[in-house]
Scaffold this active site. Structure first.
Site, mmCIF file in Angstrom:
data_model
loop_
_atom_site.group_PDB
_atom_site.id
_atom_site.type_symbol
_atom_site.label_atom_id
_atom_site.label_comp_id
_atom_site.label_asym_id
_atom_site.label_seq_id
_atom_site.Cartn_x
_atom_site.Cartn_y
_atom_site.Cartn_z
ATOM 1 N N SER A 15 0.844 -1.197 0.000
ATOM 2 C CA SER A 15 0.000 0.000 0.000
ATOM 3 C C SER A 15 0.875 1.242 0.000
ATOM 4 C CB SER A 15 -0.934 -0.008 1.214
ATOM 5 O OG SER A 15 -0.199 -0.215 2.400
ATOM 6 N N GLU A 17 1.024 5.442 0.907
ATOM 7 C CA GLU A 17 0.389 6.562 1.614
ATOM 8 C C GLU A 17 0.774 7.891 0.961
ATOM 9 O OE1 GLU A 17 0.395 6.469 5.950
ATOM 10 O OE2 GLU A 17 1.061 8.559 5.919
ATOM 11 N N THR A 48 -3.553 10.835 4.002
ATOM 12 C CA THR A 48 -3.511 11.296 5.398
ATOM 13 C C THR A 48 -4.528 12.410 5.617
ATOM 14 O OG1 THR A 48 -1.764 12.893 4.981
ATOM 15 C CG2 THR A 48 -1.083 10.703 5.680
ATOM 16 N N TYR A 49 -4.880 12.580 6.879
ATOM 17 C CA TYR A 49 -5.931 13.527 7.248
ATOM 18 C C TYR A 49 -5.314 14.734 7.932
ATOM 19 C CZ TYR A 49 -10.330 15.153 9.294
ATOM 20 O OH TYR A 49 -11.430 15.885 9.634
ATOM 21 N N HIS A 77 -7.618 8.302 5.921
ATOM 22 C CA HIS A 77 -7.216 8.490 7.318
ATOM 23 C C HIS A 77 -8.221 9.449 7.961
ATOM 24 C CE1 HIS A 77 -2.675 7.428 6.845
ATOM 25 N NE2 HIS A 77 -3.374 6.867 5.879
ATOM 26 N N ASP A 109 -2.027 14.453 15.526
ATOM 27 C CA ASP A 109 -0.913 15.041 16.259
ATOM 28 C C ASP A 109 -1.410 16.050 17.281
ATOM 29 O OD1 ASP A 109 1.307 13.645 15.291
ATOM 30 O OD2 ASP A 109 1.121 14.697 13.380
ATOM 31 N N GLN A 176 4.474 2.990 12.375
ATOM 32 C CA GLN A 176 5.270 4.197 12.124
ATOM 33 C C GLN A 176 6.519 3.771 11.365
ATOM 34 O OE1 GLN A 176 5.649 7.174 11.368
ATOM 35 N NE2 GLN A 176 4.797 8.033 13.267
ATOM 36 N N PHE A 216 11.655 14.599 10.082
ATOM 37 C CA PHE A 216 10.613 13.584 10.289
ATOM 38 C C PHE A 216 10.889 12.715 11.500
ATOM 39 C CE2 PHE A 216 8.692 13.022 5.780
ATOM 40 C CZ PHE A 216 8.182 14.293 5.878
ATOM 41 N N HIS A 266 3.712 -0.975 3.813
ATOM 42 C CA HIS A 266 3.000 0.291 3.625
ATOM 43 C C HIS A 266 4.063 1.354 3.351
ATOM 44 C CE1 HIS A 266 -0.277 3.180 4.163
ATOM 45 N NE2 HIS A 266 0.522 3.911 4.917
HETATM 46 P P1 FAD Z 1 -3.274 6.794 20.185
HETATM 47 O O1 FAD Z 1 -3.478 5.373 19.888
HETATM 48 O O2 FAD Z 1 -4.358 7.512 20.909
HETATM 49 O O3 FAD Z 1 -1.904 6.911 20.991
HETATM 50 C C1 FAD Z 1 -1.283 8.174 21.202
HETATM 51 C C2 FAD Z 1 -0.566 8.173 22.541
HETATM 52 O O4 FAD Z 1 -1.511 8.182 23.610
HETATM 53 C C3 FAD Z 1 0.311 6.946 22.754
HETATM 54 O O5 FAD Z 1 1.420 7.367 23.488
HETATM 55 C C4 FAD Z 1 -0.573 6.041 23.582
HETATM 56 O O6 FAD Z 1 0.180 5.128 24.346
HETATM 57 C C5 FAD Z 1 -1.288 7.059 24.442
HETATM 58 N N1 FAD Z 1 -2.604 6.633 24.897
HETATM 59 C C6 FAD Z 1 -3.533 5.949 24.193
HETATM 60 N N2 FAD Z 1 -4.610 5.733 24.952
HETATM 61 C C7 FAD Z 1 -4.367 6.301 26.157
HETATM 62 C C8 FAD Z 1 -5.090 6.425 27.380
HETATM 63 N N3 FAD Z 1 -6.323 5.914 27.518
HETATM 64 N N4 FAD Z 1 -4.517 7.094 28.399
HETATM 65 C C9 FAD Z 1 -3.293 7.633 28.281
HETATM 66 N N5 FAD Z 1 -2.538 7.530 27.163
HETATM 67 C C10 FAD Z 1 -3.083 6.886 26.123
HETATM 68 N N6 FAD Z 1 -1.671 12.089 12.036
HETATM 69 C C11 FAD Z 1 -2.591 12.890 11.437
HETATM 70 O O7 FAD Z 1 -2.878 13.982 11.962
HETATM 71 N N7 FAD Z 1 -3.197 12.530 10.263
HETATM 72 C C12 FAD Z 1 -2.937 11.340 9.660
HETATM 73 O O8 FAD Z 1 -3.491 11.032 8.612
HETATM 74 C C13 FAD Z 1 -1.979 10.461 10.265
HETATM 75 N N8 FAD Z 1 -1.686 9.250 9.725
HETATM 76 C C14 FAD Z 1 -0.849 8.393 10.380
HETATM 77 C C15 FAD Z 1 -0.659 7.104 9.860
HETATM 78 C C16 FAD Z 1 0.169 6.193 10.511
HETATM 79 C C17 FAD Z 1 0.340 4.816 9.937
HETATM 80 C C18 FAD Z 1 0.850 6.582 11.707
HETATM 81 C C19 FAD Z 1 1.766 5.625 12.394
HETATM 82 C C20 FAD Z 1 0.662 7.862 12.218
HETATM 83 C C21 FAD Z 1 -0.198 8.773 11.589
HETATM 84 N N9 FAD Z 1 -0.443 10.047 12.095
HETATM 85 C C22 FAD Z 1 -1.360 10.886 11.483
HETATM 86 C C23 FAD Z 1 0.230 10.504 13.305
HETATM 87 C C24 FAD Z 1 -0.592 10.169 14.553
HETATM 88 O O9 FAD Z 1 -1.779 10.920 14.569
HETATM 89 C C25 FAD Z 1 0.287 10.521 15.756
HETATM 90 O O10 FAD Z 1 1.347 9.592 15.848
HETATM 91 C C26 FAD Z 1 -0.446 10.664 17.074
HETATM 92 O O11 FAD Z 1 0.445 11.291 17.988
HETATM 93 C C27 FAD Z 1 -0.905 9.356 17.688
HETATM 94 O O12 FAD Z 1 -1.924 8.783 16.997
HETATM 95 P P2 FAD Z 1 -2.512 7.333 17.398
HETATM 96 O O13 FAD Z 1 -3.665 7.096 16.530
HETATM 97 O O14 FAD Z 1 -1.435 6.346 17.423
HETATM 98 O O15 FAD Z 1 -2.997 7.666 18.894
#
Ligand code: FAD
Length: 287
Positions: A15, A17, A48-49, A77, A109, A176, A216, A266
């Protein structure tokens, strides 16, 4: 297409991105690039979003054009951060209306002020996964972090949260980016021990510039292997040599990952399809 079903096949799932072009005027040229990469037969692409401003609306519209005009399976996304429930519900309806059924569900983020509480109704990706599952009709991917998420101090907590996202409805995991495969193998083993059985697809970024790489990796918490840093340091002024180096490194990474059982790759294309296309050709040639 149910993307998660592709992983049941024996062939690797590739895939690609992309990120949203900066301005609406660039969209047509961008779609031409996506069309060009389609010729190399990736199984699907993702967009990506951008959680801020006008990008919110444009992302879904452009993903729709990729899916319907370019005619390539597209996963959209969606980042929950800063959004309210009605906003996400509206977004889901827009995505559904475009015929897109696969979503990469993310937190997004964090705003620059790291101490501030997370805004919106979806402080964690888990909240978004649960919400979309309840809405129904979508297949979901979630994000995983082979070197740990930058905000997490404990690797175990990070993996436990990944497991929770999968239990809540994440059907496959995209990692990641990383440059040393040991991170992926260790992470996958730890995730399996924590009960994650979903396919874990390694995210690979072919390097195209040294300065960009440093930016990055600082942002996402990935490390640059010392050998790679030293090599790139010495060729950084030769743009073509850096691109070639990135292709060679990523191809080697992909080959080992696939040989050792990764379900696919990916590619973080950074909207530059050339490297990804060359790597796909090399991998297919190697069987
Ligand atoms: P989560 O799963 O919520 O995790 C984030 C952090 O919070 C982790 O440290 C986790 O351990 C912690 N956490 C989770 N649940 C809890 C809880 N209940 N209590 C306390 N801590 C908790 N960003 C964008 O804005 N747009 C995109 O399109 C985008 N695409 C991405 C695609 C991929 C494949 C990856 C790997 C990242 C992408 N990102 C994108 C970046 C991503 O949004 C960031 O890495 C963000 O900081 C974390 O997202 P997550 O979905 O992993 O969050």
């Amino acid at each position: 297409m149910e993307i998660s079903a592709l992983f049941a096949r024996r062939e690797p799932v590739f895939s690609c991105e992309f990120f949203l072009p900066k301005t609406p005027e660039e969209t047509d040229a961008f779609l031409c690039d996506v069309r060009a990469l389609k010729a190399f037969n990736p199984s699907f692409v993702t967009l990506t979003y951008g959680a801020g401003g006008s990008a919110r609306d444009r992302t879904i519209a452009v993903a729709g054009r990729m899916h319907n005009e370019v005619g390539i399976e597209t996963a959209c996304h969606l980042a929950g951060i800063t959004h309210t429930r009605p906003e996400i519900a509206r977004n889901l309806e827009r995505i559904r209306a475009l015929g897109i059924t696969n979503i990469v569900a993310l937190r997004g983020d964090r705003p620059k002020d790291r101490a501030a509480p997370l805004p919106g109704d979806f402080p964690h990706a888990l909240d978004l996964v649960a919400f979309i599952r309840k809405a129904g009709g979508f297949h979901l991917a979630v994000a995983g972090y082979p070197e740990g998420h930058p905000e997490t101090r404990s690797r175990e907590a990070d993996i436990a949260r990944l497991a929770a996202k999968v239990r809540a409805g994440g059907e496959w995991v995209i990692t990641q980016l990383f440059f040393d495969n040991r991170h992926y193998f260790d992470f996958t083993a730890a995730a399996r021990r924590a009960g994650v059985t979903a396919p874990i697809v390694p995210g690979i970024m072919p390097v195209t510039g040294f300065a960009q790489l440093k930016r990055f990796t600082t942002m996402c918490g990935a490390s640059i292997p010392p050998q790679m840093a030293a090599d790139l340091e010495s060729i950084q002024d030769d743009a073509e040599a850096v691109v070639r180096y990135g292709i060679t490194w990523a191809t080697r990474q992909c080959r080992e990952l696939l040989e050792r059982g990764a379900p696919g790759i990916h590619f973080y294309t950074l909207n530059r399809s050339r490297s990804t296309a060359e790597i796909l050709v090399a991998l297919r040639k190697a069987g």
